[in-house]
Design an enzyme around this catalytic site. Structure first.
Site, short mmCIF file in Angstrom:
data_model
loop_
_atom_site.label_atom_id
_atom_site.label_comp_id
_atom_site.label_asym_id
_atom_site.label_seq_id
_atom_site.Cartn_x
_atom_site.Cartn_y
_atom_site.Cartn_z
N SER A 158 43.46 21.98 17.15
CA SER A 158 43.23 23.09 16.22
C SER A 158 44.33 24.15 16.31
CB SER A 158 41.86 23.72 16.45
OG SER A 158 41.79 24.21 17.77
N HIS A 159 45.18 24.09 17.31
CA HIS A 159 46.30 25.03 17.39
C HIS A 159 47.66 24.32 17.37
CE1 HIS A 159 43.02 27.71 18.46
NE2 HIS A 159 43.75 28.59 17.81
N PHE A 183 48.60 33.32 16.21
CA PHE A 183 47.92 32.26 15.48
C PHE A 183 47.79 31.05 16.40
CE2 PHE A 183 47.75 30.19 11.01
CZ PHE A 183 46.50 30.75 10.77
N ALA A 205 37.19 31.55 22.91
CA ALA A 205 36.74 32.56 21.96
C ALA A 205 35.42 33.13 22.50
CB ALA A 205 36.53 31.93 20.60
N GLY A 225 36.25 27.18 12.88
CA GLY A 225 36.63 25.83 12.43
C GLY A 225 35.52 24.82 12.68
N ASP A 226 34.87 24.93 13.83
CA ASP A 226 33.77 24.00 14.16
C ASP A 226 32.63 24.17 13.16
OD1 ASP A 226 35.18 23.19 16.33
OD2 ASP A 226 33.95 24.21 17.82
P1 NDP Z 1 36.21 25.76 23.92
O1 NDP Z 1 34.82 26.26 23.78
O2 NDP Z 1 36.53 24.40 23.45
O3 NDP Z 1 36.67 25.85 25.44
C1 NDP Z 1 36.69 27.07 26.12
C2 NDP Z 1 37.09 26.87 27.56
O4 NDP Z 1 36.03 26.19 28.24
C3 NDP Z 1 38.34 26.01 27.76
O5 NDP Z 1 39.10 26.53 28.80
C4 NDP Z 1 37.76 24.63 28.09
O6 NDP Z 1 38.63 23.85 28.90
C5 NDP Z 1 36.53 25.01 28.86
N1 NDP Z 1 35.48 23.98 28.79
C6 NDP Z 1 35.04 23.32 27.70
N2 NDP Z 1 34.07 22.46 28.04
C7 NDP Z 1 33.88 22.59 29.37
C8 NDP Z 1 33.01 21.97 30.32
N3 NDP Z 1 32.13 21.05 29.97
N4 NDP Z 1 33.11 22.36 31.62
C9 NDP Z 1 34.01 23.30 32.00
N5 NDP Z 1 34.86 23.91 31.15
C10 NDP Z 1 34.78 23.56 29.84
O7 NDP Z 1 37.24 26.78 23.21
P2 NDP Z 1 37.00 27.82 22.04
O8 NDP Z 1 36.54 27.08 20.84
O9 NDP Z 1 36.20 28.97 22.52
O10 NDP Z 1 38.52 28.35 21.80
C11 NDP Z 1 39.51 27.43 21.43
C12 NDP Z 1 40.87 28.05 21.39
O11 NDP Z 1 40.99 28.90 20.27
C13 NDP Z 1 41.31 28.88 22.60
O12 NDP Z 1 42.53 28.33 23.05
C14 NDP Z 1 41.52 30.27 22.03
O13 NDP Z 1 42.60 31.00 22.62
C15 NDP Z 1 41.86 29.97 20.59
N6 NDP Z 1 41.59 31.10 19.71
C16 NDP Z 1 42.65 31.86 19.27
C17 NDP Z 1 42.44 32.93 18.44
C18 NDP Z 1 43.58 33.80 18.00
O14 NDP Z 1 43.34 34.78 17.30
N7 NDP Z 1 44.80 33.53 18.36
C19 NDP Z 1 41.08 33.28 17.96
C20 NDP Z 1 40.05 32.46 18.53
C21 NDP Z 1 40.31 31.39 19.36
P3 NDP Z 1 39.38 22.53 28.24
O15 NDP Z 1 40.39 23.12 27.27
O16 NDP Z 1 40.00 21.83 29.39
O17 NDP Z 1 38.31 21.74 27.56
#
Ligand code: NDP
Length: 332
Positions: free
Chosen positions: A46-47, A120, A179, A186-187
């Site tokens: 997604s990024h 972004f 987040a 997106g989800d």
């Molecule tokens: P997720 O909910 O997918 O994951 C959040 C964190 O939890 C990650 O570090 C992930 O590690 C970890 N995680 C997920 N599943 C598990 C698990 N079962 N056990 C332990 N840890 C877990 O991410 P979000 O959807 O919240 O965010 C996605 C991305 O979007 C981020 O990188 C964020 O920076 C970006 N974002 C950017 C924005 C912007 O304005 N620039 C705005 C909003 C979001 P792993 O990656 O290893 O799965």
């Protein structure tokens, strides 16, 4: 979904060529392309290239300066302010992070305040860069309203991401990047498209009523913060750090300043670096390793970041949406 296999250098070249064709100069194109390529490498799709059309649209509309040059201002020995010159954030981040790391190594603690840039991307690249220097990193940013504060029915916060990395000498750092919304926008879009239900607590419909219908959240409704009032408090903290303390737009201000071209919103980023060597002193690494090993060894636990680090080991091609690749190839 049909996909096209692309090696990482092909992904970088495609992103870079498109950015150059739409008005970026080489430093800006390279930095943004490196960030998107790192996301594809880590399976953070997604990024990755998915974000490139939004970059291009904002270059075309003149919202983003493709020839930005970050300008640094030293506020104190441990506080660096960087003006992003209305460019994409990766160039400011690549420029500012080594300065921040130098300051944190000297002072124990240092902050980088990035203003006037367009974020972004994911936030792990900046905190991982600090962990590679043996520093603890914390970063957060805001964009435009999508999330209702706990108790409210109107969007006020953005999805307000926060990332944290803790160095582990000789190993991948402990890193989370998330987040503070109950679900990424997106989800919710994907669930709405596919007609899937969402769990309770993810969002409200256009009348402010709780719903599990993804379409009702997506079309006129709002997302909720994760964890109820606790997530709402963390989202507030992120607004105050990335906008109040940095001196840039809060989410509700950023939307007013935006031309709504579908690309990123202008805003600030707060990045904190701390030196465990200075603060905890010798022995910090063994002490922290024992804790993290204990944690990771518990049944059912996996450390955040582990999924991405596993993807990173894969030296093969990444499989990118064919429609997206075709449309990008036509634009370079
Ligand atoms: P997720 O909910 O997918 O994951 C959040 C964190 O939890 C990650 O570090 C992930 O590690 C970890 N995680 C997920 N599943 C598990 C698990 N079962 N056990 C332990 N840890 C877990 O991410 P979000 O959807 O919240 O965010 C996605 C991305 O979007 C981020 O990188 C964020 O920076 C970006 N974002 C950017 C924005 C912007 O304005 N620039 C705005 C909003 C979001 P792993 O990656 O290893 O799965």
């Amino acid at each position: 979904m049909s996909t096209v296999p692309l090696q990482l250098d092909e992904i970088h070249a495609l992103a870079r060529d498109c950015l150059l064709a739409h008005g970026c100069d080489e430093p800006n194109a390279d930095a943004a392309a490196r960030t998107m390529t790192a996301a594809e490498r880590d399976g953070a799709v997604s990024h990755g290239l998915f974000r490139l059309p939004g970059h291009l649209v904002s270059l075309d509309s003149g919202k983003v300066n493709g020839r930005a040059r970050p300008r640094e201002e030293r506020l104190t020995d441990s506080a660096i302010r960087l003006d992003g010159d209305r460019g994409f954030a990766p160039l400011s981040i690549e420029y500012g992070t080594p300065l921040l790391a130098d300051a944190a190594e000297r002072q124990g603690v240092a902050v980088l305040l990035i203003r006037h840039s367009f974020h972004f991307a994911a936030l792990w690249p900046e905190v991982e860069a600090l962990a590679e220097r043996g520093l603890v990193g914390l970063a957060c940013t805001v964009h435009t309203p999508m999330v209702a504060p706990f108790g409210a029915t109107r969007a006020f916060f953005s999805t307000n991401p926060i990332a944290f990395a803790y160095p582990r000498p000789g190993r991948d750092p402990y890193v989370f990047d998330m987040a503070t919304a109950a679900r990424a926008r997106g989800d919710i879009g994907v669930a709405a498209r596919d007609g899937h239900e969402l769990p309770p607590g993810v969002g409200l419909d256009a009348d402010g009523n709780p719903t599990t219908d993804a379409r009702k959240i997506h079309d006129g409704g709002v997302i909720l913060p994760f964890g109820g009032y606790k997530g709402s408090a963390i989202a507030t903290m992120i607004e105050l750090l990335a906008a109040g303390l940095v001196g840039d737009y809060f989410s509700y201000e950023a939307i007013e300043a935006d031309n709504r071209d579908g690309g990123p919103a202008i805003g600030g980023e707060f990045v904190l670096a701390m030196s465990p060597e200075v603060l905890a002193g010798p022995g910090w690494a063994d002490h922290s390793e024992a804790f993290l090993d204990e944690l990771a060894g518990m049944e059912g636990v996996r450390l955040p970041g582990a999924r991405r680090f596993a993807h990173r080991q894969d030296t093969g091609p990444r499989h990118v949406n064919a429609e997206l690749v075709e449309s990008l190839r036509a634009q370079r």
